[in-house]
Design an enzyme around this catalytic site. Structure first.
Site, PDB file in Angstrom:
ATOM      1  N   GLU A 135       5.905  -4.161   9.434  1.00 43.92           N
ATOM      2  CA  GLU A 135       5.056  -4.590   8.320  1.00 43.92           C
ATOM      3  C   GLU A 135       4.610  -3.347   7.566  1.00 43.92           C
ATOM      4  OE1 GLU A 135       1.649  -7.058   9.325  1.00 43.92           O
ATOM      5  OE2 GLU A 135       0.455  -6.118   7.759  1.00 43.92           O
ATOM      6  N   GLU A 140      -4.235  -2.902   0.038  1.00 41.70           N
ATOM      7  CA  GLU A 140      -5.102  -3.673   0.920  1.00 41.70           C
ATOM      8  C   GLU A 140      -6.466  -3.001   0.976  1.00 41.70           C
ATOM      9  OE1 GLU A 140      -3.821  -3.997   4.989  1.00 41.70           O
ATOM     10  OE2 GLU A 140      -4.931  -5.848   5.292  1.00 41.70           O
TER      11      GLU A 140
END
Ligand SMILES: *[C@@H]1O[C@H](CO)[C@@H](O)[C@H](O)[C@H]1NC(C)=O
Ligand SMILES: *[C@@H]1O[C@H](CO)[C@@H](O)[C@H](O)[C@H]1NC(C)=O
Ligand SMILES: *[C@@H]1O[C@H](CO)[C@@H](O)[C@H](O)[C@H]1NC(C)=O
Ligand SMILES: *[C@@H]1O[C@H](CO)[C@@H](O)[C@H](O)[C@H]1NC(C)=O
Ligand SMILES: *[C@@H]1O[C@H](CO)[C@@H](O)[C@H](O)[C@H]1NC(C)=O
Ligand SMILES: *[C@@H]1O[C@H](CO)[C@@H](O)[C@H](O)[C@H]1NC(C)=O
Ligand SMILES: CC(=O)N[C@H]1CO[C@H](CO)[C@@H](O)[C@@H]1O
Length: 401
Positions: A135, A140
């Site tokens: 990932e 974010e």
């Protein structure tokens, strides 16, 4: 399971020597939402956020996903409904139907990133099986944090070297850290204007991610610093002139071909949950009383008991997402029983997951909400706690509503 790397990757995929990647896909304008799977209307079980990810027809009819007059894609949280106790607020999670192989560059151009108390947005990538296929968290951040945070999440064995050359500040070097690698190896952006009101008032910016056998590298440019070679990239793009990236995880410290499979792109916005809602962390930028084991302050102060106007900034405004690959390769998944087979004219990889697939529900997840980050999660909570010098994610233990 490892990606079967076509010869072309081996020949051209060197961070220093690579000439260019070829254009394969653009998500922009009125066609932006073609090629994405939406949620199915259910609860965010992967990160325990207080949202329901609407299906495509609901998301579009409620205008949580649409293309605005400027031709930009809007992906947002419901900022017009009053939500009452024990209910979730509506939001959107989308993921590309296509997967992009090792040997890709993703260029994400936005003028607004969601922010505000309880808000947890992500632009990230994942393989068919989580976390074994890797990932990459590109954009974010949570609540009123001042900067973006980037991270990798992988099985044990992938680390960031201590002498890595990057602009950002490392908060953890073990990409498998945490339960189900929920902590990962994170890098905090140190350049200005990477999140929140500063990002918006600077006119937004661009993130470019080079996902290559030689490593994973993420560059961020605030609007006025975006290089012409990015702005004007059409048929090809060439990272070799971009200088030092904000974050770097080079091979062999992290053997990308071993720890990553082809990746799909994901955009989502959740509320509270495992990272944004962690009481100490939530309070650190949003104030209010410290939560306790019976009350989720983040939920009570934001998600419910409001008419939603506090979510006025909880939206992405995306100008475009462009993808380039070394060999013009895009992988399309076919779900067969419990395995997802990715195939194309030039590369194929069989990814056998226990229960993962890429169905049109847009929920390629198998997480049961057991407390770990689970498949398709957007980990990061523990990494941020570590940055704050807080103890452990185990401290996060209030009763989930
Ligand atoms: C979307 O979800 C709604 C429930 O909110 C349901 O009524 C509708 O049938 C769903 N649409 C599709 C295409 O699945
Ligand atoms: C938890 O916090 C709420 C809200 O501040 C408060 O009303 C409640 O009494 C607290 N419960 C405990 C067990 O401390
Ligand atoms: C929503 O609440 C805010 C303050 O909480 C208020 O300023 C605004 O007028 C309200 N909007 C509506 C449509 O009621
Ligand atoms: C994946 O599953 C297929 C069919 O179930 C099987 O033939 C193949 O050997 C499996 N591959 C791996 C790497 O486990
Ligand atoms: C959603 O995916 C599940 C699991 O693959 C499947 O059983 C179900 O039929 C799908 N539902 C819809 C509405 O597509
Ligand atoms: C919707 O997605 C969730 C999360 O993956 C899954 O648990 C649930 O079974 C799905 N529901 C339907 C009706 O497909
Ligand atoms: C679309 C494309 O460029 N395909 C090429 C990918 O690489 C293989 C092997 O080098 C070529 O045969 C394809 O033509």
């Amino acid at each position: 399971m490892h990606l079967a790397i076509p010869l072309a990757y081996a020949l051209f995929s060197s961070h220093s020597a690579l000439a260019a990647y070829s254009f394969v896909k653009e998500y922009s304008g009125t066609d932006f939402f073609n090629g994405w799977d939406f949620g199915n209307g259910t609860y965010d079980s992967t990160t325990h956020g207080h949202v329901n990810y609407l299906n495509q027809s609901d998301a579009m009819s409620q205008k949580l996903a649409y293309v605005n007059d400027a031709g930009h894609a809007i992906v947002k949280v419901d900022d017009f409904s009053t939500v009452i106790w024990e209910n979730k607020r509506n939001s959107v999670r989308i993921q590309t139907t296509d997967y992009f192989p090792i040997g890709s560059v993703f260029v994400f151009d936005a003028t607004h990133i969601p922010f505000g108390c309880s808000v947890w947005p992500g632009f990230w990538t994942k393989g068919p099986n989580w976390p074994t296929d890797g990932e990459i968290d590109i954009v974010e951040s949570v609540n009123l944090m001042g900067n973006n945070q980037m991270a990798l999440h992988t099985p044990p064995g992938c680390t960031q070297p201590s002498d890595v050359t990057q602009l950002g500040k490392t908060s953890g070097t073990d990409c498998s850290a945490g339960v189900d690698s929920a902590t990962g190896c994170a890098v905090e952006e140190t350049q200005p204007n990477s999140f929140g009101t500063d990002f918006v008032s600077a006119g937004g910016g661009v993130w470019a991610t080079q996902f290559d056998v030689s490593g994973v590298y993420i560059w961020f440019w605030t609007r006025k610093a975006v290089p012409d070679s990015v702005t004007n990239a059409k048929d090809t793009i060439d990272p070799s002139s971009w200088g030092t990236p904000s974050a770097a995880w080079p091979t062999p410290s992290c053997d990308i071909s071993k720890y990553f499979n082809a990746q799909q792109l994901v955009i989502d916005i959740t509320l509270c949950g495992d990272w944004a809602g962690q009481p100490n962390l939530y309070q650190s930028t949003c104030g209010g009383p410290l939560g306790n084991s019976t009350v989720d302050i983040c939920y009570i102060d934001n998600v419910i008991n409001t008419n939603g106007s506090n979510y006025a900034n909880a939206y992405f405004e995306i100008s475009s997402i462009k993808v380039f690959t070394v060999n013009g390769t895009v992988l399309t998944p076919t779900v067969s029983g419990s395995s997802t087979v990715l195939s194309s004219a030039t590369a194929s990889v069989s990814a056998n997951g226990s229960s993962t697939n890429s169905n049109t529900n847009g929920t390629s997840g198998s997480d049961s909400g057991s407390g770990s980050s689970g498949n398709g999660a957007m980990p990061g909570a523990a990494a941020y706690l570590a940055m704050l010098g807080a103890t452990a994610l185990a401290a996060f233990s209030w009763t989930l509503l």
